[in-house]
Design a protein around this motif. Sequence first.
Motif, PDB file in Angstrom:
ATOM      1  N   HIS A   1       0.829  -1.199   0.000  1.00 20.82           N
ATOM      2  CA  HIS A   1       0.000   0.000   0.000  1.00 20.82           C
ATOM      3  C   HIS A   1       0.868   1.257   0.000  1.00 20.82           C
ATOM      4  O   HIS A   1       0.611   2.216  -0.747  1.00 20.82           O
ATOM      5  CB  HIS A   1      -0.921  -0.014   1.219  1.00 20.82           C
TER       6      HIS A   1
ATOM      7  N   PHE B   1       2.543   1.789  -3.499  1.00 21.35           N
ATOM      8  CA  PHE B   1       1.638   2.299  -4.536  1.00 21.35           C
ATOM      9  C   PHE B   1       1.183   3.722  -4.221  1.00 21.35           C
ATOM     10  O   PHE B   1       0.906   4.492  -5.141  1.00 21.35           O
ATOM     11  CB  PHE B   1       0.445   1.355  -4.685  1.00 21.35           C
TER      12      PHE B   1
ATOM     13  N   HIS C   1      -2.710   4.547  -6.713  1.00 22.26           N
ATOM     14  CA  HIS C   1      -4.031   4.212  -6.213  1.00 22.26           C
ATOM     15  C   HIS C   1      -5.100   4.898  -7.063  1.00 22.26           C
ATOM     16  O   HIS C   1      -4.878   5.971  -7.625  1.00 22.26           O
ATOM     17  CB  HIS C   1      -4.183   4.615  -4.746  1.00 22.26           C
TER      18      HIS C   1
ATOM     19  N   SER D   1      -7.085  -0.259  -2.636  1.00 19.27           N
ATOM     20  CA  SER D   1      -6.503   0.643  -3.622  1.00 19.27           C
ATOM     21  C   SER D   1      -7.509   1.617  -4.216  1.00 19.27           C
ATOM     22  O   SER D   1      -7.168   2.765  -4.510  1.00 19.27           O
ATOM     23  CB  SER D   1      -5.860  -0.167  -4.750  1.00 19.27           C
TER      24      SER D   1
ATOM     25  N   TRP E   1      -7.516  -6.411  -2.443  1.00 15.59           N
ATOM     26  CA  TRP E   1      -6.711  -5.295  -2.917  1.00 15.59           C
ATOM     27  C   TRP E   1      -7.554  -4.173  -3.538  1.00 15.59           C
ATOM     28  O   TRP E   1      -7.284  -2.989  -3.261  1.00 15.59           O
ATOM     29  CB  TRP E   1      -5.651  -5.781  -3.897  1.00 15.59           C
TER      30      TRP E   1
ATOM     31  N   GLY F   1      -2.638   0.513 -10.807  1.00 12.98           N
ATOM     32  CA  GLY F   1      -2.624   0.183  -9.389  1.00 12.98           C
ATOM     33  C   GLY F   1      -3.440  -1.042  -9.055  1.00 12.98           C
ATOM     34  O   GLY F   1      -3.131  -1.776  -8.113  1.00 12.98           O
ATOM     35  N   LEU F   2      -4.490  -1.293  -9.827  1.00 10.33           N
ATOM     36  CA  LEU F   2      -5.326  -2.466  -9.600  1.00 10.33           C
ATOM     37  C   LEU F   2      -4.767  -3.715 -10.274  1.00 10.33           C
ATOM     38  O   LEU F   2      -5.002  -4.837  -9.806  1.00 10.33           O
ATOM     39  CB  LEU F   2      -6.749  -2.203 -10.105  1.00 10.33           C
TER      40      LEU F   2
END
Length: 277
Positions: free
Chosen positions: A129, A132, A138, A217, A213, A143-144
């Motif tokens: 976390h 990123f 994010h 995110s 996640w 980011g995903l």
Amino acid sequence: MAADFRRGRLTPLGWAALVIGAALMLAPLTWAVLLSLKDNAALVGHSEAALHGPYTLDNYVAIFGNSLTTRWLLNSTIVALGQTAGVLILASLAGYGFARLDFPFRRTLFVIVLIGLAVPSQAVILPQHELFAWLHLHNSYPGLILPGLIAPFGVFFMTTYMRGIPRELDEAAMLDGASRWTTFWKVILPLTVPAQSTLAVFTFLGAWNDYWWPLISATRSDMYTLTVGLAAAQMNYAQTSGLGYLMAQAVFASIPIFIVYIIFQKQIVRAMAGTAV
């Protein structure tokens, strides 16, 4: 019983057990579909109203006109396809390297990959976390997608499969003047299509159903995936349009999974039976 089923020799008791098992598994899905076809006002008093008509498609129409569900569907599709493509590329290259090339610390690196199978994603969530956030990724598709590309199972799966391909094919190709890349691309890779199909299906399903996640995110509602978006709607049930509308969203979100399963059911069955490798 499995052998009798393949030969079509099930006894009446066996058929009855299969029918009962199938009915138990289909009951929740059938109930969700019936609820999604009922007017929300009719379900306020009691949900048993779903067992009889009239039925309507208004809840499904509302999905496209009055919610972010279509945006969540697009997000899930982009993330799932992006992760699937990335895992196939990286796992195939890594698998070829581990299975065919000799380089320093090859065994050590492969052991590290195997150790990655035992490390839960929750164990690295804080540094992931922070990384990123530092990269300002994010609430974005990279980011995903990027965390899902860390796929030790995919590397192990492709390595195991490629080790089963005779090395004589590599030697014959190189005697004909093919480079390492040409040998990988035109000789080895086409032979791994069954393994790649299996890996693609399981990667897509895992990415589509991922909740942990994307929940961390994606903090903007327009970047939610379907799993996060539907969970948010359920947690704020008092602000939703009703049970029928919620079930329509759930059924709508499940349609791509059914399509993938219908198309790739042979690969899924082979993988579950352990015959894909």
